[in-house]
Design an enzyme around this catalytic site. Sequence first.
Site, PDB file in Angstrom:
ATOM      1  N   ARG A  53       0.722  -1.098  -0.081  1.00 30.43           N
ATOM      2  CA  ARG A  53      -0.062   0.014   0.196  1.00 30.43           C
ATOM      3  C   ARG A  53       1.027   1.194   0.146  1.00 30.43           C
ATOM      4  NH1 ARG A  53      -5.103  -1.260   4.176  1.00 30.43           N
ATOM      5  NH2 ARG A  53      -6.391  -2.334   2.559  1.00 30.43           N
ATOM      6  N   LYS A 205     -20.243 -15.867   1.677  1.00 29.59           N
ATOM      7  CA  LYS A 205     -21.768 -15.629   1.894  1.00 29.59           C
ATOM      8  C   LYS A 205     -22.306 -14.879   0.689  1.00 29.59           C
ATOM      9  CE  LYS A 205     -23.054 -14.545   6.041  1.00 29.59           C
ATOM     10  NZ  LYS A 205     -23.224 -13.869   7.227  1.00 29.59           N
ATOM     11  N   GLY A 357      -9.603  -8.840  -0.455  1.00 33.73           N
ATOM     12  CA  GLY A 357      -8.603  -9.233   0.409  1.00 33.73           C
ATOM     13  C   GLY A 357      -8.177 -10.505   0.174  1.00 33.73           C
ATOM     14  N   GLY A 380     -13.814  -3.036  -0.104  1.00 34.25           N
ATOM     15  CA  GLY A 380     -15.393  -2.552  -0.068  1.00 34.25           C
ATOM     16  C   GLY A 380     -15.628  -1.504  -0.752  1.00 34.25           C
TER      17      GLY A 380
HETATM   18  P1  ADP Z   1     -12.663 -11.387  -0.453  1.00 38.53           P
HETATM   19  O1  ADP Z   1     -11.732 -11.059   0.652  1.00 38.53           O
HETATM   20  O2  ADP Z   1     -11.671 -11.667  -1.781  1.00 38.53           O
HETATM   21  O3  ADP Z   1     -13.680 -10.469  -1.113  1.00 38.53           O
HETATM   22  P2  ADP Z   1     -14.475 -13.103   0.764  1.00 38.53           P
HETATM   23  O4  ADP Z   1     -13.975 -12.314   1.889  1.00 38.53           O
HETATM   24  O5  ADP Z   1     -15.968 -12.742   0.289  1.00 38.53           O
HETATM   25  O6  ADP Z   1     -13.457 -12.776  -0.395  1.00 38.53           O
HETATM   26  O7  ADP Z   1     -14.652 -14.632   1.016  1.00 38.53           O
HETATM   27  C1  ADP Z   1     -13.266 -15.224   1.065  1.00 38.53           C
HETATM   28  C2  ADP Z   1     -13.491 -16.537   2.070  1.00 38.53           C
HETATM   29  O8  ADP Z   1     -14.613 -17.497   1.691  1.00 38.53           O
HETATM   30  C3  ADP Z   1     -12.088 -17.413   2.130  1.00 38.53           C
HETATM   31  O9  ADP Z   1     -11.874 -17.471   3.301  1.00 38.53           O
HETATM   32  C4  ADP Z   1     -12.641 -18.700   1.776  1.00 38.53           C
HETATM   33  O10 ADP Z   1     -12.280 -19.897   2.327  1.00 38.53           O
HETATM   34  C5  ADP Z   1     -14.138 -18.782   1.944  1.00 38.53           C
HETATM   35  N1  ADP Z   1     -15.047 -19.805   1.180  1.00 38.53           N
HETATM   36  C6  ADP Z   1     -15.297 -19.704  -0.232  1.00 38.53           C
HETATM   37  N2  ADP Z   1     -16.084 -20.776  -0.499  1.00 38.53           N
HETATM   38  C7  ADP Z   1     -16.132 -21.472   0.665  1.00 38.53           C
HETATM   39  C8  ADP Z   1     -16.502 -22.646   1.304  1.00 38.53           C
HETATM   40  N3  ADP Z   1     -17.071 -23.586   0.046  1.00 38.53           N
HETATM   41  N4  ADP Z   1     -16.791 -23.191   2.263  1.00 38.53           N
HETATM   42  C9  ADP Z   1     -16.115 -22.634   3.333  1.00 38.53           C
HETATM   43  N5  ADP Z   1     -15.440 -21.059   2.818  1.00 38.53           N
HETATM   44  C10 ADP Z   1     -15.713 -20.890   1.717  1.00 38.53           C
HETATM   45 MG    MG Z   2     -12.477 -11.421   2.571  1.00 33.76          MG
END
Ligand code: ADP
Ligand code: MG
Length: 399
Positions: A53, A205, A357, A380
């Site tokens: 960063r 989610k 992230g 975000g």
């Molecule tokens: P980002 O940070 O890239 O926006 P998110 O925070 O929304 O991504 O989601 C990432 C998390 O989702 C990771 O820790 C990953 O392990 C979890 N994840 C994705 N698919 C599954 C799954 N099928 N079961 C449990 N965790 C999952």
């Molecule tokens: Mg995340």
Amino acid sequence: MRIDSPTTHHPGGPTISGLRTLDSLGDIDGLRALVRVDFNVPLADGRVGDDTRIRQSIPTLEALRERGARLLLVTHLGRPKGREPELSVAPLAEHLGELLDEQVLLAPDLEHIPDGPVVMLENIRYEPGETENDPALAARLAELADVYVNDAFGTAHRAHASTEGVAHLVERSAAGMLFEREVETLSAIVNDPQRPLVAVLGGAKAADKIGVINRFLEVADLLLLGGGMSYPFFAAEGIAIGDSLCDADGLEAARAVLANPAAAERLRLPVDLVIADRFSADAQLRIADPIDIDDGWEAIDIGPRTREMYVNTICEAGTVFWNGPVGAFEIEPFSHGTRAIAKAVAQTDAITITGGGDSIAALSSFGLADEVTHVSTGGGAALELIEGRPLPGVLALTD
Ligand code: ADP
Ligand code: MG
């Protein structure tokens, strides 16, 4: 494929988004520029850990220095409750000094600003008014500035005194180069993408990202879903998902999407899934194809047929936006789907943008972060911009 500067404007000309850029500041020789940066980096043993960063703002700082401005840098670090010494920006000032090869002086508070070409103000969140966007704090910051520059795109979705309030109070204010590149690149995805536009969304989610899902169902040619966020869609269709991630909010969101035939037509869901008998590296694994999961089993990754389908779609795209791992990639046996997506994003000729992230952590762990056109620092803020929500930090710098 890598493009050094995806911005589409010419120097001095307007950007697509109407954002004021550094050119608009005019002559700043000898003036003090208050520069909001996002140096919220991880610290280890009181020293800077990953300095990505900090390095990303260097072009902005150098451009301002070359034009003769004196810099007063403002950043937050962590979430201090009061003046927690562990969250002092002193290690950041020292680290930046090494990168710039110039001494960076520390201003302990707003009343004691040392005289020097590059000064860093103590953690702005030591000030209680910062996150409340207190007008009095914004006014005190504005008094210290001849011009204001914001390069902290990652905080653009928050209206804080140093990101939003102050921008309205300084006569000349503009976005820094990192901020500008983020806004232009992310706006172009939804406003003027090279088609076909393919979005790949994953993560745990659905409810977390439903706004982005809906937006891409309007603007993208195809939306490929994976990860925990895809399981409620199966549940909504009455397909057995065993113990896979699925909550009431996700189910409701999935039902709403599936009820819209135009949206559902652009949506692609996994056709097979890797399932495990427990959430652990030594779990027993199976492929659910077709998807019909017994209790006692949970989905943890996309299956091989889905992998191939998604990879082919990514390779035929003009633009790819990827956010969110398609499985629990942190556990090696569950990482194959996310690795395949990351490799395809790295290898396709399309313009590729990644944010989030965990997605960036996945890309880095596969050694592919440099192979993507634009890795967004936005988190975000990037998702909210794509959703079409007004970002206070952006609006404050837009004519
Ligand atoms: P980002 O940070 O890239 O926006 P998110 O925070 O929304 O991504 O989601 C990432 C998390 O989702 C990771 O820790 C990953 O392990 C979890 N994840 C994705 N698919 C599954 C799954 N099928 N079961 C449990 N965790 C999952
Ligand atoms: Mg995340």
